[in-house]
Design an enzyme around this catalytic site. Structure first.
Site, PDB file in Angstrom:
ATOM      1  N   HIS A 297       1.016  -0.905   0.286  1.00  0.00           N
ATOM      2  CA  HIS A 297      -0.046   0.200  -0.048  1.00  0.00           C
ATOM      3  C   HIS A 297       0.825   1.369   0.071  1.00  0.00           C
ATOM      4  O   HIS A 297       1.034   2.146  -0.970  1.00  0.00           O
ATOM      5  CB  HIS A 297      -1.015  -0.120   1.228  1.00  0.00           C
ATOM      6  CG  HIS A 297      -1.990   1.130   1.223  1.00  0.00           C
ATOM      7  ND1 HIS A 297      -2.409   1.898   0.190  1.00  0.00           N
ATOM      8  CD2 HIS A 297      -2.668   1.424   2.295  1.00  0.00           C
ATOM      9  CE1 HIS A 297      -3.051   2.613   0.578  1.00  0.00           C
ATOM     10  NE2 HIS A 297      -3.556   2.496   1.635  1.00  0.00           N
ATOM     11  N   HIS A 351      -2.251   1.378 -13.095  1.00  0.00           N
ATOM     12  CA  HIS A 351      -3.159   1.715 -12.156  1.00  0.00           C
ATOM     13  C   HIS A 351      -4.382   0.890 -12.118  1.00  0.00           C
ATOM     14  O   HIS A 351      -4.795   0.519 -13.404  1.00  0.00           O
ATOM     15  CB  HIS A 351      -3.479   3.122 -12.194  1.00  0.00           C
ATOM     16  CG  HIS A 351      -3.997   3.775 -11.043  1.00  0.00           C
ATOM     17  ND1 HIS A 351      -5.521   3.310 -10.829  1.00  0.00           N
ATOM     18  CD2 HIS A 351      -3.651   4.672  -9.857  1.00  0.00           C
ATOM     19  CE1 HIS A 351      -6.147   4.265  -9.431  1.00  0.00           C
ATOM     20  NE2 HIS A 351      -4.817   4.770  -9.038  1.00  0.00           N
ATOM     21  N   ASP A 406       3.026   7.594  -7.743  1.00  0.00           N
ATOM     22  CA  ASP A 406       4.301   7.159  -7.001  1.00  0.00           C
ATOM     23  C   ASP A 406       5.421   7.179  -7.770  1.00  0.00           C
ATOM     24  O   ASP A 406       6.732   7.128  -7.383  1.00  0.00           O
ATOM     25  CB  ASP A 406       4.054   5.737  -6.579  1.00  0.00           C
ATOM     26  CG  ASP A 406       3.107   5.526  -5.653  1.00  0.00           C
ATOM     27  OD1 ASP A 406       3.065   6.453  -4.559  1.00  0.00           O
ATOM     28  OD2 ASP A 406       1.893   4.848  -5.948  1.00  0.00           O
TER      29      ASP A 406
END
Length: 470
Positions: A297, A351, A406
Site C-alpha cells: 500500500h 493503475h 508514485d
C-alpha cells in the site's frame, strides 16, 4: 484516569467554545447533510433493491477488487479524470483552492475544508482554519506522544512510531471522553468526531516532525519550534528543519494531492471500518496507518526510487550522459525491454482504475519543470515518462501504460534533501488523514451503522458449485 477526566471536561466544553470559522464549517456540513439525507432517503425508498454489482467467486477470492460495497463521501476515483475531491479534479483544486501569499500550490488546510464540507473555502476561511489548528496545538498532548515514541526500540520503523504517536494522542480524545461520560448520542457523534479530527490535524505535524528527527539524528524532538504565523505545510516544513520557501511549496503540493484516494484502499477502508464500531478517530486512524505501512500500500514510491537508482547506476556504468537526451533515451529503452522480457514490471506505471496519466503525477512533474529541476534523478524520471507508454503499449501486457503518483513523489523529496526513504510513508499518512478523517466525520453525521459484511468458506462454495457440476 487524570487524562481521561481532563478530556471529558475539554470534550464537553470544547463544543461550546467553537470559533466562528468552525461554526461556518459546521453550517456548510449540516446544509449538505440535509440535502444528502433527502437523496439517501429517496434512493433507499425507490431504488433500495437495485443491484450495484455482482460479486463473483473471482472477486471474493481476489481481494474484493471491483466490488462496490461502500459509500465514501470525500472523493471518487474517475477512470478518465483521476481522483476527484468532492467533485473537483486535481487541476481544478490547484486553480480554485486558496494558496499561500505568492504561492501557486493549494493550502492543505483548504483541501481539508473542501473534503470536509464539499465547498471551496474562501481565503478568509482557509486562514481562519489555519488559526484554529494552531489554537488546538496542545503541548501536553504532543509531549505524551513524544514520550511514547521515545520508549520504542531504536530500530522501530517510522510508521510504527507514527501509529504509536497517534495512539498516545488518543488519551485526549473528546469523542471517547464524551461517550464514556454519556454526553454524546447518535445525533452528536459527528461533532465530537470533528473535534478529534481537528485536534489530530493540529498535533500530528509535530509528531511527524519529531519522528523525522528521530530518524535523522536519533532525537525525538523538533528541529525547530512551531510558528503560528505559518500555514500548516510551511510550519511542518519548519519543524522538520527545512527553511526554504520552495520546499514549503513542495510540501503544500505533496500534502494536498495525497490527501485522499476514494474509500476502498487499505488505509481508508481500515479507518472507516474501525470507526464504524464507534472507536474514536484516533483509534481508527492509527489502524489505518498500520494498513498504510504495508508494502503493498504505502511503499510504492520507495520501490520506484529503488528502480530509478538502479537505472542511475546502469547509466553511469555504461558511461551515458544523463544530459544527452538521445543517448539517455536509447539506454533506458534498452534497459526497459530487458526488464520486461525478464518478466518484471516497471514500478510506478499502471493503475488499478485509472486509464490515463495520473493527474497527481502531472502536477508534480509540472512543479519540477516550473522550478527548473536539473538533477540526474529528475532527468531519468522525465525521460522514462517520455518513452515508457510507447514501450508498454508495444509490450501489450498492461491496461494502463501511464505513470501514477508514485512514479514521481520520491524524486521531489530527494531533490530537496529529504532522502530518508523509510520516512516517506509518514508523509503519506500525514496527508491522507485529511481524507479519511473527513470520511469518518461524515459517516457519523449520516448515521452509518457498524460495518459487518458476510463471509463464506471454500468448503461452502465447493458444496454449492462443484458438487452440482460433478
Amino acid at each position: 484516569m487524570r487524562a481521561l477526566r481532563c478530556s471529558i471536561i475539554r470534550g464537553v466544553a470544547g463544543l461550546r467554545m467553537a470559533s466562528s470559522v468552525l461554526d461556518e464549517m459546521k453550517e456548510q456540513m449540516l446544509r449538505r447533510s440535509k440535502e444528502d439525507h433527502k437523496k439517501i432517503g429517496d434512493l433507499r425508498k425507490k431504488h433500495g433493491h437495485e443491484k450495484l454489482c455482482d460479486a463473483t467467486i473471482d472477486a471474493v477470492y481476489g481481494g474484493m477488487r471491483g466490488i462496490t460495497g461502500l459509500v465514501y463521501e470525500p472523493s471518487l476515483l474517475d477512470s478518465a479524470e483521476g481522483i476527484r475531491f468532492r467533485g473537483l479534479t486535481i487541476l481544478e483544486c490547484q486553480e480554485m483552492l486558496p494558496k499561500a501569499p505568492g504561492g501557486k500550490e493549494p493550502l492543505p488546510e483548504a483541501m481539508f475544508w473542501l473534503l470536509m464540507t464539499g465547498e471551496v473555502p474562501t481565503e478568509e476561511q482557509a486562514r481562519g482554519l489555519n488559526a484554529e489548528l494552531h489554537r488546538r496545538v496542545d503541548p501536553e498532548a504532543i509531549a505524551a506522544a513524544q514520550k511514547a515514541i521515545a520508549a520504542l526500540p531504536k530500530n522501530a520503523h517510522p510508521m510504527t512510531a507514527f501509529s504509536v504517536g497517534v495512539l498516545a494522542l488518543q488519551t485526549y480524545s473528546k469523542f471517547a471522553a464524551a461517550y464514556a461520560a454519556g454526553k454524546s448520542n447518535k445525533k452528536t457523534y459527528w461533532e465530537y468526531a470533528l473535534e478529534d479530527s481537528l485536534d489530530m490535524l493540529a498535533r500530528t505535524p509535530a509528531v511527524a516532525a519529531m519522528i523525522y528527527n528521530r530518524e535523522t539524528k536519533g532525537q525525538v524532538e523538533l528541529a525547530a519550534p512551531s510558528n503560528s504565523d505559518l500555514d500548516w505545510a510551511a510550519n511542518f516544513a519548519k519543524m522538520l528543519g527545512f527553511q526554504d520557501e520552495e520546499f514549503r511549496e513542495c510540501m503544500r503540493l505533496y500534502l494536498s494531492v495525497h490527501a485522499d484516494h476514494e474509500g476502498g484502499n487499505v488505509s481508508a477502508h481500515t479507518t472507516t471500518l474501525v470507526a464504524s464500531a464507534l472507536s474514536d478517530p484516533y483509534l481508527a486512524f492509527s489502524a489505518g496507518l498500520n494498513g498504510l505501512a504495508g508494502p503493498l500500500h504505502g511503499l510504492a514510491n520507495q520501490e520506484v526510487l529503488k528502480y530509478l537508482f538502479s537505472m542511475q547506476e546502469r547509466v553511469k556504468a555504461d558511461g551515458v550522459n544523463v544530459h544527452d537526451e538521445a543517448a539517455l533515451e536509447k539506454a533506458l529503452t534498452k534497459y526497459t525491454w530487458e526488464l520486461l522480457n525478464s518478466g518484471q514490471v516497471v514500478p510506478g506505471y499502471g493503475h488499478a482504475v485509472l486509464r490515463k496519466v495520473d493527474p497527481r503525477y502531472t502536477c508534480q512533474r509540472n512543479f519540477c519543470l516550473r522550478h527548473n529541476f536539473q538533477d540526474d534523478l529528475f532527468k531519468l524520471v522525465n525521460t522514462i515518462y517520455m518513452i515508457m507508454p510507447g514501450i508498454l503499449k508495444e509490450h501489450g501486457k498492461t491496461k494502463n501504460p501511464y505513470p501514477n503518483v508514485d512514479a514521481h513523489s520520491g524524486v521531489l523529496l530527494q531533490h530537496y534533501g529529504l532522502t530518508e526513504q523509510n520516512y516517506y510513508t509518514v508523509l503519506f499518512g500525514l496527508s491522507r488523514q485529511m481524507g479519511v478523517l473527513a470520511g469518518v466525520v461524515w459517516d457519523r453525521l449520516q448515521g452509518r451503522p457498524l460495518e459487518r459484511p458476510k463471509s463464506i468458506t471454500t468448503e461452502m462454495l465447493a458444496k454449492k458449485y462443484l458438487c452440482n457440476s460433478l
